[in-house]
Design a protein around this motif. Structure first.
Motif, mmCIF file in Angstrom:
data_model
loop_
_atom_site.group_PDB
_atom_site.id
_atom_site.type_symbol
_atom_site.label_atom_id
_atom_site.label_comp_id
_atom_site.label_asym_id
_atom_site.label_seq_id
_atom_site.Cartn_x
_atom_site.Cartn_y
_atom_site.Cartn_z
ATOM 1 N N VAL A 48 0.831 -1.204 0.000
ATOM 2 C CA VAL A 48 0.000 0.000 0.000
ATOM 3 C C VAL A 48 0.871 1.261 0.000
ATOM 4 C CG1 VAL A 48 -1.674 1.319 1.353
ATOM 5 C CG2 VAL A 48 -1.991 -1.140 1.036
ATOM 6 N N ASP A 49 1.964 1.254 0.773
ATOM 7 C CA ASP A 49 2.851 2.421 0.796
ATOM 8 C C ASP A 49 3.490 2.663 -0.566
ATOM 9 O OD1 ASP A 49 2.254 2.761 3.457
ATOM 10 O OD2 ASP A 49 4.154 1.936 4.199
ATOM 11 N N THR A 50 3.879 1.588 -1.238
ATOM 12 C CA THR A 50 4.507 1.735 -2.545
ATOM 13 C C THR A 50 3.493 2.193 -3.587
ATOM 14 O OG1 THR A 50 6.063 -0.017 -1.919
ATOM 15 C CG2 THR A 50 5.969 0.585 -4.242
ATOM 16 N N MET A 51 2.271 1.675 -3.504
ATOM 17 C CA MET A 51 1.215 2.176 -4.385
ATOM 18 C C MET A 51 0.970 3.660 -4.132
ATOM 19 S SD MET A 51 0.134 -0.106 -6.535
ATOM 20 C CE MET A 51 -1.490 0.439 -7.058
ATOM 21 N N GLY A 52 1.062 4.076 -2.872
ATOM 22 C CA GLY A 52 0.925 5.494 -2.567
ATOM 23 C C GLY A 52 2.017 6.320 -3.216
ATOM 24 N N ASP A 53 3.253 5.797 -3.239
ATOM 25 C CA ASP A 53 4.344 6.486 -3.929
ATOM 26 C C ASP A 53 4.072 6.636 -5.418
ATOM 27 O OD1 ASP A 53 5.777 6.728 -1.591
ATOM 28 O OD2 ASP A 53 7.003 4.944 -1.938
ATOM 29 N N LEU A 54 3.288 5.697 -5.954
ATOM 30 C CA LEU A 54 2.951 5.726 -7.376
ATOM 31 C C LEU A 54 1.670 6.503 -7.654
ATOM 32 C CD1 LEU A 54 3.883 2.026 -8.148
ATOM 33 C CD2 LEU A 54 5.052 4.054 -9.028
ATOM 34 N N GLY A 55 1.152 7.187 -6.631
ATOM 35 C CA GLY A 55 -0.003 8.067 -6.824
ATOM 36 C C GLY A 55 -1.349 7.411 -6.673
#
Length: 591
Positions: free
Chosen positions: A407-414
């Motif tokens: 989820v954190d990495t998806m957040g980095d991807l917007g």
């Protein structure tokens, strides 16, 4: 040996623990003058004075301040990881690529000069030898580990199937990428599959320190809730073909469902109905981190062997394998939302087989599969079972860490959590292009989940039938746990499909693992999944979103495309396999 000198300050503190002030890993490179430097997480670059590989290992342990603190109070600190570039390999007398014999063996040959250097310096290698993920160590002294792990990208340590083009990145960018993965998951210990398995143990260690004895000393003891330190014997029905336990079976004997537990992901497809052929599109929806979501809350056996029972009463709270006949379950009449409902059962796959075919007699099933038959409103009468009374939610911490990493990495991807359906779909459009490095981290996290579950049932590679498998020596060789997770993933998928069918009359036309394809009048998942003005959809069915267990858009093709590729290749072609790109190659003929 002079102290390591910082070329430039770190952008931010990497670790609170001063022992690991420079982060979990470094990418070691050499310039045209053979000067060696280490690129660390956070932008720090260190001069490396070591002129040989043994000296590099010594420097790493004494001066580099690399590593990571343990993930559990009873666990172990992560060993420092050095990633060696091609220039560093040449500088330390190692080949840039492995020759064909060494590549097939997965290691340097005995007698290589660098191995002799390590031996003279009294460094040891694990049984794997010096391969793409080498571990160099000396026995622990005073409870302190002396171990350094090497990662060699040009020897295919960073498999492109999990890591994309990471091996081609410049050293500083590679350090940032691997450092992000290490911070969110753990320091890589090998392939993403190996790391996924190691993460289970790091978060749920097998032992702990006892209370002080009469002399004030503490001892190592079993830690409740873990899998323990010793490998576990499995039930005969749980082991895969070729296992030494099956050495006495006749040659070429094929075990059937009444002999072998066969919990696998879906690979099912059917012909479109006349009504579906009149629709314009085929829309694929994909469950995020499906096996991770299935691991969450899974009750599995722990550190004691299974117990065999005959004619048992089924207990949905007891993990195990059950021999039971589920052929009487009729999908045209099932309980959905605590009410009996009539469905078009022939348009649904069976929830009890990966092929979707209805079982024809007794077969072995994991507990979640049998429990789902009961949930659908049918009685079950097991003939026998292998059950595990010592049980627990061993994978919960593993799921939570990987869930947060995803989820954190998806957040980095917007792509943020809790977005309305339209906004979520819009944010997913081209999300991997926003930050290609974070897209690689995302793929590695997904591979860690899937590969870690797969490693629980790892088979021997080569060798003769009946010979011991190296994987059997570890406590995490647990095909029963893998079966529970995959059973839950398949059942979760089926539960959502029948909830959608009961509410809307829509049925899947193809399923592959965590992807389901539906015929629709429009090209969007919103043309399949009904949402009201308040953003609510069918209870118990698929929901659009970024969290594991929710779904995203996998791809859309036309119904005409589906009919054409099936006519060209095979009427049984699973359209879910190609819904993303629409490309089918000749090698897929005969699917």
């Amino acid at each position: 040996m002079k102290k390591a000198a910082a070329r430039k300050p770190a952008a931010a503190p990497v670790a609170a623990d001063p022992r690991f002030a420079h982060g979990p890993l470094a990418v070691v490179d050499a310039d045209e003058n053979r000067q060696v430097v280490a690129y660390c997480v956070g932008g720090l670059v260190l001069d490396v004075p070591a002129r040989s590989l043994p000296a590099l290992v010594e420097w790493t342990l004494r001066e580099a301040r690399l590593g990571a603190p343990k993930l559990h109070g009873s666990g172990k600190d992560a060993d420092p990881l050095l990633v060696l570039t091609e220039a560093a390999l040449e500088r330390y007398g190692l080949p840039v690529t492995l020759a064909e014999p060494e590549r097939l063996a997965g290691r340097l040959p005995d007698g290589h000069k660098v191995l002799q250097q390590l031996e003279r310096a009294k460094w040891r290698l694990t049984k794997r030898g010096f391969g793409p993920w080498a571990r160099i160590y000396r026995p622990a002294q005073g409870g302190r580990r002396q171990c350094v792990q090497l990662c060699i990208p040009s020897w295919n340590a960073l498999d492109a199937r999990s890591w994309g083009h990471a091996a081609e990145l410049p050293p500083m960018e590679l350090a940032h990428l691997l450092g992000t993965y290490a911070r969110r998951v753990m320091t890589p210990r090998g392939s993403t599959a190996v790391t996924g398995l190691e993460l289970m143990t790091a978060l749920n260690p097998p032992t702990r320190a006892s209370e002080p004895d009469g002399t004030g000393r503490r001892h190592k003891e079993h830690r409740p809730g873990s899998l323990g330190e010793e490998p576990m014997d499995c039930a005969p029905c749980e082991v895969p073909d070729g296992h030494p336990m099956l050495a006495d079976l006749p040659r070429f004997h094929q075990r059937g469902p009444a002999e072998m537990l066969f919990e696998e992901a879906y690979d099912w497809a059917r012909e479109l109905t006349d009504e579906e052929c009149m629709k314009r599109f085929l829309v694929g929806i994909d469950v995020n981190l499906a096996f991770g979501a299935a691991a969450n809350g899974a009750v599995v056996g722990l550190a004691t062997p299974p117990v065999h029972v005959t004619a048992p009463a089924f207990d949905p709270t007891l993990p195990g394998a059950w021999l039971v006949d589920l052929s009487h379950v009729d999908l045209s009449r099932v309980v959905v939302g605590k009410q009996w409902r009539r469905l078009e059962g022939e348009l649904l796959p069976s929830p009890f087989t990966p092929t979707g075919e209805r079982p024809t007699g007794p077969a072995w099933y994991a507990t979640p599969t049998v429990a789902y038959a009961v949930e659908l409103g049918y009685d079950v009468a097991p003939l026998e079972a292998w059950v595990r009374p010592e049980k627990g939610k061993f994978l919960d911490g593993w799921y939570k860490r990987l869930r947060n990493a995803y989820v954190d990495t998806m957040g980095d991807l917007g792509v943020a959590e809790k977005l309305p359906p339209q906004e979520f779909l819009a944010s997913m459009d081209g999300y991997k292009q926003r930050d290609p490095q974070m897209a690689i981290v995302l793929d590695a996290i997904k591979s860690t989940v899937k590969g870690g579950i797969g490693k629980l049932r790892e088979r021997a590679r080569g060798g003769k039938p009946g010979q011991p498998w190296p994987a059997l020596s570890r406590p995490t060789w647990r095909p029963d746990i893998r079966a529970v997770v995959i059973s839950r993933a398949r059942v979760n998928m089926h539960r959502k499909m029948i909830s959608l069918a009961a509410a809307t009359g829509q049925y899947p036309v193809a399923i592959l693992s965590d992807c389901a394809v539906y015929a629709a009048d429009g090209p969007s998942p919103l043309d399949v999944l009904p949402y009201d003005a308040d953003g609510k959809t069918v209870p118990g069915s698929f929901r659009l979103g970024v969290s594991p267990g929710m779904v995203k858009h996998e791809g859309t093709q036309t119904v005409l495309w589906g009919e054409e590729v099936r006519e060209q290749y095979s009427p049984n072609l699973n359209l879910a396999r190609y819904i993303k790109t629409g490309e089918v190659t000749a090698q897929d003929d005969g699917e």
